[in-house]
Design a protein around this motif. Structure first.
Motif, PDB file in Angstrom:
ATOM      1  N   GLY A  37     -29.095 194.060  39.224  1.00 13.26           N
ATOM      2  CA  GLY A  37     -29.386 193.431  40.504  1.00 13.26           C
ATOM      3  C   GLY A  37     -28.824 194.351  41.577  1.00 13.26           C
ATOM      4  O   GLY A  37     -28.745 195.567  41.394  1.00 13.26           O
ATOM      5  N   ARG A  38     -28.413 193.774  42.701  1.00 13.54           N
ATOM      6  CA  ARG A  38     -27.904 194.632  43.776  1.00 13.54           C
ATOM      7  C   ARG A  38     -26.497 195.129  43.438  1.00 13.54           C
ATOM      8  O   ARG A  38     -25.566 194.361  43.255  1.00 13.54           O
ATOM      9  N   ILE A  39     -26.371 196.452  43.355  1.00 12.39           N
ATOM     10  CA  ILE A  39     -25.097 197.089  43.015  1.00 12.39           C
ATOM     11  C   ILE A  39     -24.743 198.001  44.186  1.00 12.39           C
ATOM     12  O   ILE A  39     -25.599 198.755  44.659  1.00 12.39           O
ATOM     13  N   LYS A  40     -23.496 197.948  44.620  1.00  9.49           N
ATOM     14  CA  LYS A  40     -23.139 198.761  45.789  1.00  9.49           C
ATOM     15  C   LYS A  40     -23.023 200.238  45.406  1.00  9.49           C
ATOM     16  O   LYS A  40     -22.121 200.634  44.678  1.00  9.49           O
ATOM     17  N   THR A  41     -23.977 201.037  45.889  1.00 11.08           N
ATOM     18  CA  THR A  41     -24.003 202.490  45.637  1.00 11.08           C
ATOM     19  C   THR A  41     -24.646 203.173  46.851  1.00 11.08           C
ATOM     20  O   THR A  41     -25.224 202.479  47.702  1.00 11.08           O
ATOM     21  N   PRO A  42     -24.633 204.502  46.899  1.00 11.85           N
ATOM     22  CA  PRO A  42     -25.331 205.187  48.008  1.00 11.85           C
ATOM     23  C   PRO A  42     -26.802 204.792  48.095  1.00 11.85           C
ATOM     24  O   PRO A  42     -27.354 204.673  49.198  1.00 11.85           O
ATOM     25  N   HIS A  63     -26.014 193.677  52.172  1.00 11.51           N
ATOM     26  CA  HIS A  63     -25.204 193.252  51.032  1.00 11.51           C
ATOM     27  C   HIS A  63     -24.713 191.812  51.255  1.00 11.51           C
ATOM     28  O   HIS A  63     -24.740 190.987  50.344  1.00 11.51           O
ATOM     29  N   GLU A  64     -24.269 191.515  52.486  1.00 18.02           N
ATOM     30  CA  GLU A  64     -23.734 190.169  52.763  1.00 18.02           C
ATOM     31  C   GLU A  64     -24.820 189.106  52.707  1.00 18.02           C
ATOM     32  O   GLU A  64     -24.640 188.048  52.103  1.00 18.02           O
ATOM     33  N   VAL A  65     -25.951 189.393  53.334  1.00 21.25           N
ATOM     34  CA  VAL A  65     -27.063 188.435  53.328  1.00 21.25           C
ATOM     35  C   VAL A  65     -27.505 188.168  51.897  1.00 21.25           C
ATOM     36  O   VAL A  65     -27.691 187.029  51.474  1.00 21.25           O
ATOM     37  N   PHE A  66     -27.638 189.256  51.138  1.00 17.69           N
ATOM     38  CA  PHE A  66     -28.106 189.127  49.763  1.00 17.69           C
ATOM     39  C   PHE A  66     -27.119 188.309  48.923  1.00 17.69           C
ATOM     40  O   PHE A  66     -27.517 187.484  48.085  1.00 17.69           O
ATOM     41  N   SER A 123     -27.432 184.525  48.140  1.00 20.83           N
ATOM     42  CA  SER A 123     -28.389 183.974  47.173  1.00 20.83           C
ATOM     43  C   SER A 123     -27.999 184.279  45.725  1.00 20.83           C
ATOM     44  O   SER A 123     -28.699 183.903  44.789  1.00 20.83           O
ATOM     45  N   VAL A 124     -26.874 184.953  45.533  1.00 20.66           N
ATOM     46  CA  VAL A 124     -26.430 185.297  44.174  1.00 20.66           C
ATOM     47  C   VAL A 124     -25.447 184.232  43.700  1.00 20.66           C
ATOM     48  O   VAL A 124     -24.503 183.916  44.429  1.00 20.66           O
ATOM     49  N   PRO A 125     -25.644 183.657  42.504  1.00 21.78           N
ATOM     50  CA  PRO A 125     -24.693 182.650  42.025  1.00 21.78           C
ATOM     51  C   PRO A 125     -23.234 183.113  42.080  1.00 21.78           C
ATOM     52  O   PRO A 125     -22.361 182.331  42.432  1.00 21.78           O
ATOM     53  N   LEU A 126     -22.962 184.372  41.803  1.00 24.80           N
ATOM     54  CA  LEU A 126     -21.575 184.851  41.865  1.00 24.80           C
ATOM     55  C   LEU A 126     -21.158 185.243  43.283  1.00 24.80           C
ATOM     56  O   LEU A 126     -20.038 185.704  43.512  1.00 24.80           O
ATOM     57  N   ARG A 127     -22.083 185.071  44.255  1.00 22.37           N
ATOM     58  CA  ARG A 127     -21.811 185.246  45.690  1.00 22.37           C
ATOM     59  C   ARG A 127     -21.296 186.627  46.080  1.00 22.37           C
ATOM     60  O   ARG A 127     -20.456 186.772  46.975  1.00 22.37           O
ATOM     61  N   ARG A 128     -21.801 187.662  45.400  1.00 24.05           N
ATOM     62  CA  ARG A 128     -21.432 189.024  45.798  1.00 24.05           C
ATOM     63  C   ARG A 128     -22.411 189.993  45.158  1.00 24.05           C
ATOM     64  O   ARG A 128     -23.172 189.621  44.261  1.00 24.05           O
ATOM     65  N   VAL A 129     -22.391 191.239  45.630  1.00 26.85           N
ATOM     66  CA  VAL A 129     -23.144 192.289  44.947  1.00 26.85           C
ATOM     67  C   VAL A 129     -22.261 192.834  43.830  1.00 26.85           C
ATOM     68  O   VAL A 129     -21.059 192.585  43.796  1.00 26.85           O
ATOM     69  N   GLY A 130     -22.874 193.570  42.922  1.00 30.44           N
ATOM     70  CA  GLY A 130     -22.117 194.099  41.783  1.00 30.44           C
ATOM     71  C   GLY A 130     -21.507 195.454  42.090  1.00 30.44           C
ATOM     72  O   GLY A 130     -21.824 196.095  43.107  1.00 30.44           O
ATOM     73  N   THR A 131     -20.643 195.900  41.190  1.00 30.14           N
ATOM     74  CA  THR A 131     -20.057 197.242  41.326  1.00 30.14           C
ATOM     75  C   THR A 131     -20.661 198.155  40.261  1.00 30.14           C
ATOM     76  O   THR A 131     -21.143 197.702  39.217  1.00 30.14           O
TER      77      THR A 131
END
Ligand SMILES: NC(=O)c1ccc[n+]([C@@H]2O[C@H](COP(=O)([O-])OP(=O)(O)OC[C@H]3O[C@@H](n4cnc5c(N)ncnc54)[C@H](O)[C@@H]3O)[C@@H](O)[C@H]2O)c1
Length: 261
Positions: A196-201, A215-218, A221-229
């Protein structure tokens, strides 16, 4: 002596796109797992990354190759065979997602044939060519792991993704399922990870103004409420590259914080 014989596991992994983001985290993780690693990347940064990470016990090597070029892929596979003695683990991670200047995706009507072909070549054809070569080497060894990086965009509708990117990532899943069928009888597994959305360049290029915003808006809508690493993605790749995943092949592992819609 080959690089392979000197490592704790005696295995050697090749990670495409290992100079940045998910690929870089995967290189670090596979090295921690005890595998020698070869970074294959078009960016010269691969050399400094390898130099920084490499240790006497677990070396990290770098090879510059543009995976859009079949000649570069030929050169890369020959070098890995002659210099490193082949490979046991292949992670097809390198990928591109061209965006407009403001960070938004190209709608279909704005995608040129050249851009379409370029995305397909890097995201899909390189995966095909490298997997085809790797499965031959691994079949002879009677063991191997191929992990292909797709995307949540290849699994479901994503309004922020270009059609060429989506098509290439969906195709990676279909290709990998067939690859698994053909190399399974030889002890070689092939699986896909779908981030899913992972924080990268790559994901920092946003379609909504600042990347932080997207990243914040997305995240809402994520059950874990954050983007991945990238490390969380690398952990999934590490599992699929390990003995622990020995009865898993042709699978898609979603690493997306629980967002399936
Ligand atoms: N970051 C995300 O949110 C996300 C989500 C889903 C899928 N993915 C996928 O994960 C993979 C890695 O993405 P990332 O976010 O780490 O991207 P990134 O841009 O941080 O890193 C990509 C790496 O691939 C290399 N690369 C690109 N084109 C290449 C080419 N032609 N030849 C050789 N190397 C090339 C780049 O130099 C770079 O080192 C990609 O396949 C991407 O589609 C990422």
């Amino acid at each position: 002596m080959s690089a392979q014989a000197t490592t704790p596991t005696g295995r050697i992994a090749v990670v495409t796109g290992g100079a940045s983001g998910i690929g870089l985290a995967t290189v670090r993780r596979l090295q921690e797992d005890g595998h020698a690693v070869v970074i294959a990347d078009r960016s010269e940064a691969a050399h400094s990354v390898a130099q920084e990470l490499s240790t006497n016990e677990v070396p990290v090597h770098s090879e510059i190759a543009d995976l859009a070029s079949p000649d570069d892929i030929d050169r890369l596979t020959s070098t890995i065979t002659t210099t490193y003695g082949g490979l046991d683990i292949l992670v097809n991670n390198a990928g591109i997602h061209p965006k407009r200047e403001d960070g938004s995706h190209f709608p279909i009507k704005e995608i040129s044939l050249d851009q379409w072909n370029h995305v397909m070549t890097v995201n899909l054809t390189a995966t095909f060519l490298l997997s085809k070569w790797a499965m031959g080497v691994m079949k002879e060894r009677g063991w191997g792991r191929i992990v292909n990086v797709s995307s949540r965009a290849g699994r479901m509708y994503m309004p922020i993704s270009g059609a060429h990117y989506v098509a290439s990532k969906a195709a990676v899943i279909g290709f990998t399922r067939t690859l698994a069928g053909e190399c399974g009888p030889y002890g070689v597994t092939a699986n896909t990870v779908a981030p899913g959305r992972i924080k990268t360049p790559l994901s920092d290029v946003s379609g909504l103004g600042s990347s932080q915003n997207l990243h914040e808006v997305f995240s809402q809508s994520v059950p874990l409420r954050r983007v991945g690493t990238a490390d969380e993605l690398a952990a999934a790749v590490s599992f699929l590259a390990s003995e622990d995943s020995s009865f898993i092949t042709g699978a898609v592992l979603d690493v997306n914080g629980g967002i399936f819609g």
